[in-house]
Design a protein around this motif. Structure first.
Motif, PDB file in Angstrom:
ATOM      1  N   ILE A  35       0.552  -1.058  -0.157  1.00  0.00           N
ATOM      2  CA  ILE A  35      -0.073  -0.105  -0.097  1.00  0.00           C
ATOM      3  C   ILE A  35       1.225   1.550  -0.058  1.00  0.00           C
ATOM      4  N   GLY A  36      -0.027   2.662  -0.381  1.00  0.00           N
ATOM      5  CA  GLY A  36       0.580   3.743  -0.234  1.00  0.00           C
ATOM      6  C   GLY A  36       0.245   4.953  -1.580  1.00  0.00           C
ATOM      7  N   GLY A  37      -0.087   5.696  -1.296  1.00  0.00           N
ATOM      8  CA  GLY A  37      -0.632   6.706  -1.995  1.00  0.00           C
ATOM      9  C   GLY A  37       0.072   6.546  -3.619  1.00  0.00           C
ATOM     10  N   ASN A  38      -0.297   7.833  -4.543  1.00  0.00           N
ATOM     11  CA  ASN A  38       0.051   7.262  -5.693  1.00  0.00           C
ATOM     12  C   ASN A  38       1.013   8.265  -5.438  1.00  0.00           C
ATOM     13  N   GLY A  39       2.377   7.633  -6.897  1.00  0.00           N
ATOM     14  CA  GLY A  39       3.044   8.239  -6.712  1.00  0.00           C
ATOM     15  C   GLY A  39       4.320   7.658  -5.670  1.00  0.00           C
ATOM     16  N   LEU A 160     -12.950  -0.135 -10.439  1.00  0.00           N
ATOM     17  CA  LEU A 160     -14.041  -0.945 -10.734  1.00  0.00           C
ATOM     18  C   LEU A 160     -15.176  -1.027 -10.282  1.00  0.00           C
ATOM     19  N   ASP A 161     -15.989  -1.447 -10.104  1.00  0.00           N
ATOM     20  CA  ASP A 161     -16.938  -0.924  -9.401  1.00  0.00           C
ATOM     21  C   ASP A 161     -17.255  -1.590  -7.909  1.00  0.00           C
ATOM     22  N   PRO A 162     -17.933  -1.845  -7.106  1.00  0.00           N
ATOM     23  CA  PRO A 162     -17.657  -2.289  -5.433  1.00  0.00           C
ATOM     24  C   PRO A 162     -18.177  -3.619  -5.810  1.00  0.00           C
ATOM     25  N   ILE A 163     -19.407  -3.881  -6.604  1.00  0.00           N
ATOM     26  CA  ILE A 163     -19.826  -5.468  -6.910  1.00  0.00           C
ATOM     27  C   ILE A 163     -18.308  -5.931  -7.703  1.00  0.00           C
ATOM     28  N   PHE A 164     -18.127  -5.567  -8.366  1.00  0.00           N
ATOM     29  CA  PHE A 164     -16.799  -6.638  -9.289  1.00  0.00           C
ATOM     30  C   PHE A 164     -15.625  -6.381  -8.344  1.00  0.00           C
ATOM     31  N   ARG A 165     -14.836  -5.529  -7.803  1.00  0.00           N
ATOM     32  CA  ARG A 165     -13.948  -5.526  -6.512  1.00  0.00           C
ATOM     33  C   ARG A 165     -14.495  -6.299  -5.461  1.00  0.00           C
ATOM     34  N   ARG A 166     -15.608  -7.266  -5.091  1.00  0.00           N
ATOM     35  CA  ARG A 166     -15.964  -7.937  -4.585  1.00  0.00           C
ATOM     36  C   ARG A 166     -15.788  -9.672  -4.709  1.00  0.00           C
ATOM     37  N   GLU A 167     -16.501  -9.569  -5.757  1.00  0.00           N
ATOM     38  CA  GLU A 167     -15.842 -10.671  -6.504  1.00  0.00           C
ATOM     39  C   GLU A 167     -14.667 -11.325  -7.098  1.00  0.00           C
ATOM     40  N   LEU A 168     -13.956  -9.696  -7.272  1.00  0.00           N
ATOM     41  CA  LEU A 168     -12.544 -10.185  -7.879  1.00  0.00           C
ATOM     42  C   LEU A 168     -11.236 -10.922  -6.045  1.00  0.00           C
ATOM     43  N   LEU A 169     -12.218 -10.197  -5.373  1.00  0.00           N
ATOM     44  CA  LEU A 169     -12.020 -10.391  -3.991  1.00  0.00           C
ATOM     45  C   LEU A 169     -11.920 -12.103  -3.294  1.00  0.00           C
ATOM     46  N   ASP A 170     -13.150 -12.396  -3.507  1.00  0.00           N
ATOM     47  CA  ASP A 170     -13.260 -13.851  -3.218  1.00  0.00           C
ATOM     48  C   ASP A 170     -12.862 -14.646  -4.002  1.00  0.00           C
ATOM     49  N   LEU A 171     -12.403 -14.621  -5.133  1.00  0.00           N
ATOM     50  CA  LEU A 171     -11.984 -15.299  -5.845  1.00  0.00           C
ATOM     51  C   LEU A 171     -10.370 -15.547  -5.860  1.00  0.00           C
ATOM     52  N   THR A 187      -1.749  -1.815  -4.049  1.00  0.00           N
ATOM     53  CA  THR A 187      -2.790  -0.761  -4.684  1.00  0.00           C
ATOM     54  C   THR A 187      -3.081   0.193  -3.648  1.00  0.00           C
ATOM     55  N   HIS A 188      -4.144   1.200  -3.600  1.00  0.00           N
ATOM     56  CA  HIS A 188      -3.708   2.303  -2.268  1.00  0.00           C
ATOM     57  C   HIS A 188      -5.359   2.050  -2.041  1.00  0.00           C
ATOM     58  N   ILE A 189      -6.321   1.463  -2.454  1.00  0.00           N
ATOM     59  CA  ILE A 189      -8.005   1.192  -2.197  1.00  0.00           C
ATOM     60  C   ILE A 189      -7.527   0.418  -0.774  1.00  0.00           C
ATOM     61  N   THR A 190      -7.056   0.588   0.023  1.00  0.00           N
ATOM     62  CA  THR A 190      -6.461  -0.163   1.776  1.00  0.00           C
ATOM     63  C   THR A 190      -7.806  -0.567   1.824  1.00  0.00           C
ATOM     64  N   THR A 191      -9.277  -1.030   1.651  1.00  0.00           N
ATOM     65  CA  THR A 191     -10.054  -1.640   1.872  1.00  0.00           C
ATOM     66  C   THR A 191     -10.341  -2.906   1.802  1.00  0.00           C
ATOM     67  N   ASP A 192     -10.136  -2.972   0.887  1.00  0.00           N
ATOM     68  CA  ASP A 192      -9.280  -4.303  -0.360  1.00  0.00           C
ATOM     69  C   ASP A 192      -8.684  -4.976   0.467  1.00  0.00           C
ATOM     70  N   LEU A 193      -7.575  -4.307   0.712  1.00  0.00           N
ATOM     71  CA  LEU A 193      -6.434  -5.345   2.003  1.00  0.00           C
ATOM     72  C   LEU A 193      -7.082  -6.037   2.999  1.00  0.00           C
ATOM     73  N   ASP A 194      -7.874  -5.277   3.360  1.00  0.00           N
ATOM     74  CA  ASP A 194      -8.687  -5.594   5.435  1.00  0.00           C
ATOM     75  C   ASP A 194      -9.642  -6.937   4.604  1.00  0.00           C
ATOM     76  N   ARG A 195      -9.559  -7.067   3.888  1.00  0.00           N
ATOM     77  CA  ARG A 195     -10.384  -8.127   3.880  1.00  0.00           C
ATOM     78  C   ARG A 195      -9.649  -9.837   3.576  1.00  0.00           C
ATOM     79  N   SER A 273      -7.834   1.649  10.933  1.00  0.00           N
ATOM     80  CA  SER A 273      -7.603   0.559   9.815  1.00  0.00           C
ATOM     81  C   SER A 273      -6.303   0.820   8.640  1.00  0.00           C
ATOM     82  N   LEU A 274      -6.524   0.164   7.733  1.00  0.00           N
ATOM     83  CA  LEU A 274      -5.272   0.638   7.271  1.00  0.00           C
ATOM     84  C   LEU A 274      -5.042   1.936   6.642  1.00  0.00           C
ATOM     85  N   GLU A 275      -6.262   2.527   5.985  1.00  0.00           N
ATOM     86  CA  GLU A 275      -6.264   3.877   5.287  1.00  0.00           C
ATOM     87  C   GLU A 275      -6.275   5.050   6.142  1.00  0.00           C
TER      88      GLU A 275
END
Length: 293
Positions: A35-39, A160-171, A187-195, A273-275
């Motif tokens: 994780i980390g911001g852009n740049g 990506l939209d939130p539903i597809f992001r969740r599908e990806l994380l489940d996969l 990623t910079h979307i840290t909520t994905d990694l919390d899961r 949170s990671l964020e």
């Protein structure tokens, strides 16, 4: 616990930016979130892991091997998933399979078509007709079809939209069940990694701030809220960063026990949170209502 990737004192210098003295390990059989911001240096670090950039200093080993003598062997065992399409837009998936499959000794046609069916991807339509999510699924299908042991994903959920992001994380969680595959997820979307993450590495300004298990992060970091009358030169030592407001202070600590010893029940502690951690360690201004100390 074996490392599939090791960066030791890795430095890469550019005209206006540098990645400096990175010591990072990716553990076999686990998901490591980067994780980390852009740049911040995420993509530069990944390019060095992939040997797309050579470090100016330091050592990189993947599967215990170095790129100088084992590049083809290493890349056979890596699957890379980009943010966006990397294939010629006029090609369809059958064309891509025909071009890509000879490059991998372990290519598995049966597996490829299983993933194409699972992801509901059309094999005869050109990639340019695919949505961003479909393009990402196509990259993932190709990465998995040569039995890659290490999946490196660079901002795969951006846009990506939130539903597809969740599908990806489940996969991704399904892919980890056998314990033989490792995932490095930038990623910079840290909520994905919390899961899904087992380990978290945070990079800021080209420097690795920490690399810890998700449990260590949870156990060590907390948000603390209380009255500003509790703060003085000594009590502030319990915090990494403090924001003050007229209603009180909010601060990040990386030493929960020290806060308990210093403040007892006079403050409120919440899980960070990671964020939160990424934000406070950068030391930004929070919604303009806080004044940075």
């Amino acid at each position: 616990m074996e490392n599939v990737v090791e960066l030791k004192n890795v430095t890469k210098k550019f005209k206006d930016f540098s990645v400096k003295n990175i010591d990072l390990q990716v553990k076999q059989g686990f998901v490591t979130g980067f994780i980390g911001g852009n740049g911040a240096g995420k993509s530069t670090s990944i390019k060095m892991m992939m040997n797309l950039l050579r470090p100016d200093e330091g050592e990189i080993k993947v599967f215990g091997l170095d790129y100088m003598t084992h590049e083809k062997e290493i890349k056979e065992r890596i699957g890379f998933v980009y943010d966006g399409n990397v294939f010629f837009e006029g090609l369809n998936l059958k064309d891509i399979r025909r071009i890509v499959s000879p490059a991998y000794k372990q290519w598995d046609d049966t597996l490829f078509y299983q993933y194409i069916e699972k992801f509901e991807l059309p094999v005869n339509k050109s990639i340019k007709t695919f949505s961003k999510g479909m393009q990402m699924k196509a990259s993932l299908a190709i990465a998995l079809s040569h039995h890659a042991e290490l999946i490196i994903m660079d901002e795969p959920t951006a846009g990506l939209d939130p539903i597809f992001r969740r599908e990806l994380l489940d996969l991704l969680q399904e892919l980890m069940i056998d314990g033989n595959r490792s995932i490095f997820f930038s990623t910079h979307i840290t909520t994905d990694l919390d899961r899904i993450a087992d380990f978290i590495a945070l990079i800021q300004g080209g420097e690795l701030i920490f690399s810890k298990s998700i449990h260590e992060v949870s156990d060590n970091y907390a948000l603390v809220k209380g009255g500003t009358d509790l703060l003085d030169r000594d009590t502030e030592k319990a915090f990494v960063h403090i924001h003050r407001a007229s209603t009180g202070f909010e601060a990040l600590t990386d030493n929960i026990q020290a806060v308990k010893n210093t403040f007892g029940d006079t403050v409120l502690m919440e899980r960070a949170s990671l964020e939160d951690i990424m934000y406070y360690l950068k030391g930004g201004i929070h919604h303009d209502k806080f004044n940075q100390t």
